[in-house]
Design an enzyme around this catalytic site. Sequence first.
Site, short mmCIF file in Angstrom:
data_model
loop_
_atom_site.label_atom_id
_atom_site.label_comp_id
_atom_site.label_asym_id
_atom_site.label_seq_id
_atom_site.Cartn_x
_atom_site.Cartn_y
_atom_site.Cartn_z
N ARG A 239 -0.24 2.87 -2.04
CA ARG A 239 0.04 3.81 -1.00
C ARG A 239 -0.18 3.19 0.43
O ARG A 239 -0.86 2.38 0.69
CB ARG A 239 -0.52 5.41 -0.80
CG ARG A 239 -1.83 5.39 -1.34
CD ARG A 239 -2.93 4.79 -0.44
NE ARG A 239 -3.03 5.30 0.78
CZ ARG A 239 -3.54 4.64 2.05
NH1 ARG A 239 -4.16 3.55 1.75
NH2 ARG A 239 -3.23 5.20 3.11
N ALA B 105 2.18 3.09 4.50
CA ALA B 105 3.57 2.59 4.69
C ALA B 105 3.77 1.28 4.39
O ALA B 105 4.41 0.87 3.61
CB ALA B 105 3.82 3.48 6.22
N ASP C 86 3.94 6.73 9.11
CA ASP C 86 4.86 6.33 7.75
C ASP C 86 6.33 6.36 8.36
O ASP C 86 7.28 5.68 7.45
CB ASP C 86 4.63 7.62 6.87
CG ASP C 86 3.39 7.48 6.22
OD1 ASP C 86 2.22 7.81 6.86
OD2 ASP C 86 3.08 6.67 5.11
N GLN D 120 -8.21 9.79 1.38
CA GLN D 120 -8.14 8.56 1.55
C GLN D 120 -9.10 8.02 2.50
O GLN D 120 -9.64 6.79 2.59
CB GLN D 120 -6.65 8.37 2.06
CG GLN D 120 -5.52 8.27 1.11
CD GLN D 120 -5.04 9.89 0.87
OE1 GLN D 120 -5.68 10.74 1.45
NE2 GLN D 120 -3.81 10.01 0.63
N ASN E 42 3.20 11.16 10.00
CA ASN E 42 2.16 10.38 9.20
C ASN E 42 1.38 11.55 8.50
O ASN E 42 1.53 12.63 8.49
CB ASN E 42 1.11 9.83 10.47
CG ASN E 42 0.00 8.96 9.98
OD1 ASN E 42 0.27 8.14 9.05
ND2 ASN E 42 -1.31 9.19 10.11
N LYS E 43 0.41 11.16 7.77
CA LYS E 43 -0.59 11.94 6.99
C LYS E 43 -0.79 13.38 7.44
O LYS E 43 -1.17 13.30 8.54
CB LYS E 43 -1.81 11.25 6.73
CG LYS E 43 -2.75 11.92 5.71
CD LYS E 43 -2.21 12.30 4.48
CE LYS E 43 -1.71 11.13 3.66
NZ LYS E 43 -0.72 11.56 2.58
#
Lengths: 345, 345
Positions: B46, B48, B236, B195, B245-246
Amino acid sequence: MRTITWNTEAQCLTYIDQTRLPAELVTVETQSVTRLADGIRRLEVRGAPALGIAGGYGVALSCFSHQNEKAGQAFCHAVETDAAFLRATRPTAVNLGWGINRVLQTALPEETPEAAFDAALREAQAIEEEDIALCHRIGANGATLLPDTCTVLTHCNAGALACVEWGTALGVIRSAVEAGKNISVLSCETRPLNQGSRLTAYELQADGIPVKTIPDSAAAHLMRRGMIDAVIVGADRITPDAVFNKIGTYMHAVCADHHKIPFYVAAPYSTLDLSQTEADITIEERARNELAICGDRQLMPDGVDVVNPAFDATPLSLVTAIITDKGIFRQPYSELAKQDERVEP
Amino acid sequence: MRTITWNTEAQCLTYIDQTRLPAELVTVETQSVTRLADGIRRLEVRGAPALGIAGGYGVALSCFSHQNEKAGQAFCHAVETDAAFLRATRPTAVNLGWGINRVLQTALPEETPEAAFDAALREAQAIEEEDIALCHRIGANGATLLPDTCTVLTHCNAGALACVEWGTALGVIRSAVEAGKNISVLSCETRPLNQGSRLTAYELQADGIPVKTIPDSAAAHLMRRGMIDAVIVGADRITPDAVFNKIGTYMHAVCADHHKIPFYVAAPYSTLDLSQTEADITIEERARNELAICGDRQLMPDGVDVVNPAFDATPLSLVTAIITDKGIFRQPYSELAKQDERVEP
């Protein structure tokens, strides 16, 4: 079913062990102050109002356990020592100390240890009954603030499980639903102990109120997408300048302000601590393992430390209204203190 | 050790299984596109930039597996079918599709399946090597923005594990440390898949860079207490109006803005998608179990649903600067598109 109550038959305190939910509904029965203190520290019993009741019953348990072994000064000293021990388990919540002090003040002036226990038990039971009534008053007051159809965000658990029944923030939602309003709830999971996903989702589902769980960090995104109409949270302590509540509350308040979404705090008036300000309050720092381990899973490498505050402080400037059993208070909150003067000391 | 690379001896793709960290460091070796797609979906690989490389190698694997069974149109069709299958695993990250397309365009015009595989492998390896170089350029560019001594908040993992090595957001931190700056990192655990606590804490600890984990919801509180000097995250996808993004990135951006703390995004220039806008992008919704279960623990009652978006969108108005391998871009970001015209199609 009550979250916490006295079992008169067995002469013991009984409460739901909230660490076991939602997997199992287990109650703890105890006559031991040490066991109760451990349960408070482990968050078996948690939530500001429930802690007030637990503190009250803790004093009753202390009187009960010392009544046959001590008398006079020695009895009072033993009970006060237990009370100090209980008070130290959670430094931030005002209600714990409030419940302990209220029951101590009623019990200790009694003539005999037996009379002290009777008085302590009656007073703790009175706090328990009052909690039910005042949560319904909070609910009725707050329900007027919600639109007829709306989605409400809540954080942590300020529900029946944080009180005896009905709840504060969730009491407002329950009262609004009872009044015929169409309320959906987004429950933030509330890391690291997941009171939102474990407890709030559990009790709203049981009541048939629509609820979905979200990661804490998704709230702002859903606000931006127009999916949240109001935020309601509870409180562990309210000073004249800030609301102390579960870590994450402040983040929601900042984001609600950014998106012009009302941000409500629902709490018993006894949560107010007008004698101190934000700077005086110690925010409890919790253990590393809450973040490092979940069930059998290791979530962090060994040797990495955490910052894990249990609470944060939200300045009142970000709070749209504080919903209490004594009414709704609004900016600039000057009425908060005035109301206090009308309260018995 | 590289996060993802080609094993020339065994003629297979090899990557670190990030779902097993930090408990164990395990690598996956595979020649199967289906296995890789499953690994991408499960977030074994995982981040990007790493997804761009994985996509490139996925096309190489596809050429490899079809080279002895098909030729001509049938070969091209089989590889394109695999590419579409891979592309669909993660809809939001731009890099996955970018890596797939870049390698497809190099490989498919070749005369024979064998030549196509050779070309695909060379191109995927080129993307891998370029990633290392460009992360160092991102790092060098971004390091200039950090004060000599500071605490940086980061969210999710935009580190070596999200790339091949060095990283984007963590690359900036690594380059600043290499330049002699005194940087401490607060790593948000990044629910629901952690993460931040599992990966960011792991790789910074391995490099001896001071790091602590915090609950995602504690960031705003620590900003208010003056404990965070800057926020750096990865991306991302970057459209002309927003950074994807996340989930949680947007919340940090709103709170950083509220506290006047700089909010930086670090990403390869290839993360830019100037052909679309925020409204065009589908945000991937992830499975209920990510929130409902952690290891052997049940975190939610059965029957309660979730809202679990993998990403959010942060409007560029909240982003202080975008740090890329092609330089630093700032408000009002009009240079972003100009730079794009100088890039090869």
